[in-house]
Design a protein around this motif. Structure first.
Motif, PDB file in Angstrom:
ATOM      1  N   GLY A 206       0.928  -1.172  -0.270  1.00  0.00           N
ATOM      2  CA  GLY A 206      -0.045   0.218  -0.003  1.00  0.00           C
ATOM      3  C   GLY A 206       0.558   1.172   0.362  1.00  0.00           C
ATOM      4  O   GLY A 206      -0.019   2.405  -0.081  1.00  0.00           O
TER       5      GLY A 206
ATOM      6  N   LYS B 155       0.888  -0.243   4.580  1.00  0.00           N
ATOM      7  CA  LYS B 155      -0.305  -0.560   5.214  1.00  0.00           C
ATOM      8  C   LYS B 155      -0.394  -1.171   7.019  1.00  0.00           C
ATOM      9  O   LYS B 155      -1.685  -1.331   7.869  1.00  0.00           O
TER      10      LYS B 155
ATOM     11  N   GLU C   2      -2.456  -2.603  11.785  1.00  0.00           N
ATOM     12  CA  GLU C   2      -2.526  -3.081  10.366  1.00  0.00           C
ATOM     13  C   GLU C   2      -4.465  -2.757  10.447  1.00  0.00           C
ATOM     14  O   GLU C   2      -5.336  -2.418  11.354  1.00  0.00           O
TER      15      GLU C   2
END
Length: 343
Positions: free
Chosen positions: A80, A102, A136
Motif C-alpha cells: 500500500g 499498510k 494494521e
C-alpha cells in the motif's frame, strides 16, 4: 540514548524523578522541542533482517502508531506504500502529503516536554498492548477523523498551563512565572499509590527551577476540582470539561497502563520539529481548527495566531532573527528529591 554500543538505555522511573535543563529561547510559534520516552525494544529490533540495531537508531515506535515508517522490524513496509496520505488541515482543506504503508508501529509514549517559547505541555499516551506492536488498518492503528481509538491513545492526557487557564505562567519575559527567554530546569516526579517502585503509577508531578528558585506547576482554573498534575481523576475531568468525543486515556488503561510500560523500560528520545500540516496549533495556537470557538474551555492552547506556523513562516523567522535550536543538558534521574540542589 544508548547504554552500550548495541543497546538503548532503559529507564524505569516509577517512584523516581527525572530532571534536565533546557534552553528554548530561540524557538517561536510553530516549532516543537520534545524530550520524551517511548517503549522501544532495548536492542532496536536487531535481528537477521535488521543487523543494525540500536546503535543505528532503529526500532522506533510511539503512540501515534506511525505508518510512514519504511521499515518495521527490519521488513519493508511496502504494501500500500504507493497510496498518498490525505489529511485535513486546520483550515478544513484536504492536504496530500507523503506515503504511508499498510502497517504501523505502536508503543506507549510519555512526553515530558513538548514546547517552544510560547507554550508547553507534558502528556501521557498509554497503550493497551505490551511493548512494541505492529498495527494494521484503522481499527488497530486508529483514525481520529473517524473516531477510531486504536491500540494507543494518540491524543493522550496532557497538562498545558495555557490551555488549563494560566496564560501568564509560561512565556518569554520576566512577566511570566517561567521565563522561556532563559534556560530552565525541568523536574518531573512519578508517584505511585504506595510509595514504592512497584506500586501503580497514580500521579505525574512537575516543577521548575529558575534563578535558584523553585516554580511550582500552575493550578488549573478551568476544572471544578482544580489540580496541578496529571492524575486519572484530572484527566477524566479535563476530558469532560473540554467536551472531547472519546476518552482514550481512560479506555486504554490510564496512568496504571503507563506505569506498567515504565516497569518494562522506556527509551529516552529528543527531537525538534515543525509541521506544515497542522502548523503545531494543537500545541501553541489560539485554536487548532477554523471552526473552533475560542471562548470554549480547552480551545486556546497558546497565544500563537491561527494562520501562523508553517515552514515558510519558520524560514522567514530564521532570516530575521537567526537560527532556531533547542539545547538539552544536565540530564539526571534518581530518588524523589535527589536531583536538585539549591544554593
Amino acid at each position: 540514548m544508548l547504554d552500550s554500543p548495541d543497546r538503548y538505555k532503559m529507564f524505569r522511573l516509577k517512584n523516581k524523578e527525572f530532571t534536565f535543563d533546557v534552553d528554548l529561547s530561540t524557538l517561536p510559534c510553530g516549532l516543537n522541542a520534545a524530550l520524551y520516552f517511548v517503549e522501544m525494544d532495548e536492542f532496536g529490533d536487531r535481528s537477521g533482517n535488521n543487523p543494525g540495531g540500536a546503535k543505528y537508531g532503529t526500532g522506533y515506535c510511539d503512540a501515534q502508531c506511525p505508518r510512514h515508517m519504511r521499515f518495521i522490524r527490519g521488513e519493508a513496509n511496502l504494501i500500500g506504500w504507493e497510496k498518498l496520505l490525505k489529511r485535513e488541515n486546520p483550515d478544513g482543506q484536504i492536504i496530500v502529503g507523503g506515503h504511508e504503508g499498510k502497517y504501523g508501529y505502536c508503543c506507549a509514549e510519555l512526553d515530558l516536554l513538548e514546547a517552544n517559547r510560547d507554550a508547553g505541555v507534558f502528556t501521557s499516551h498509554p497503550c493497551n498492548r505490551e511493548r512494541q506492536t505492529i498495527c494494521e488498518g484503522k481499527d488497530q492503528c486508529g483514525h481520529k477523523g473517524e473516531g477510531k481509538l486504536g491500540i494507543c491513545d494518540k491524543d493522550g492526557c496532557g497538562f498545558s498551563d495555557y490551555r488549563m487557564g494560566n496564560p501568564q505562567f509560561w512565556g518569554a519575559g520576566q512577566n511570566f512565572a517561567v521565563d522561556t527567554s532563559k534556560p530552565m530546569t525541568v523536574v518531573t516526579q512519578f508517584l505511585t499509590h504506595d510509595g514504592t517502585d512497584h506500586g501503580d503509577l497514580v500521579e505525574v508531578r512537575r516543577f521548575y527551577v529558575q534563578n535558584n528558585q523553585v516554580v511550582q506547576n500552575s493550578e488549573t482554573t478551568l476544572l471544578p476540582n482544580g489540580g496541578d498534575s496529571l492524575t486519572d481523576a484530572m484527566c477524566n475531568e479535563q476530558n469532560h470539561v473540554f467536551k472531547q468525543k472519546t476518552n482514550g486515556h481512560r479506555d486504554l488503561g490510564g496512568l496504571r497502563a503507563m506505569g506498567e510500560a515504565m516497569d518494562r523500560g522506556m527509551v529516552l528520545s529528543m527531537s525538534i520539529w515543525d509541521s506544515d500540516l497542522d502548523r503545531m496549533l494543537w500545541l501553541d495556537g489560539e485554536k487548532a481548527r477554523f471552526d473552533e470557538d475560542m471562548s470554549q474551555p480547552g480551545i486556546r492552547r497558546g497565544p500563537c495566531p491561527f494562520h501562523y506556523g508553517d515552514r515558510e513562516d519558520n524560514l522567514r523567522h530564521a532570516e530575521q532573527h537567526g537560527p532556531m535550536s533547542v539545547t538539552f543538558t544536565n540530564i539526571r534521574y534518581g530518588d524523589l528529591g535527589s536531583t536538585i540542589s539549591l544554593v
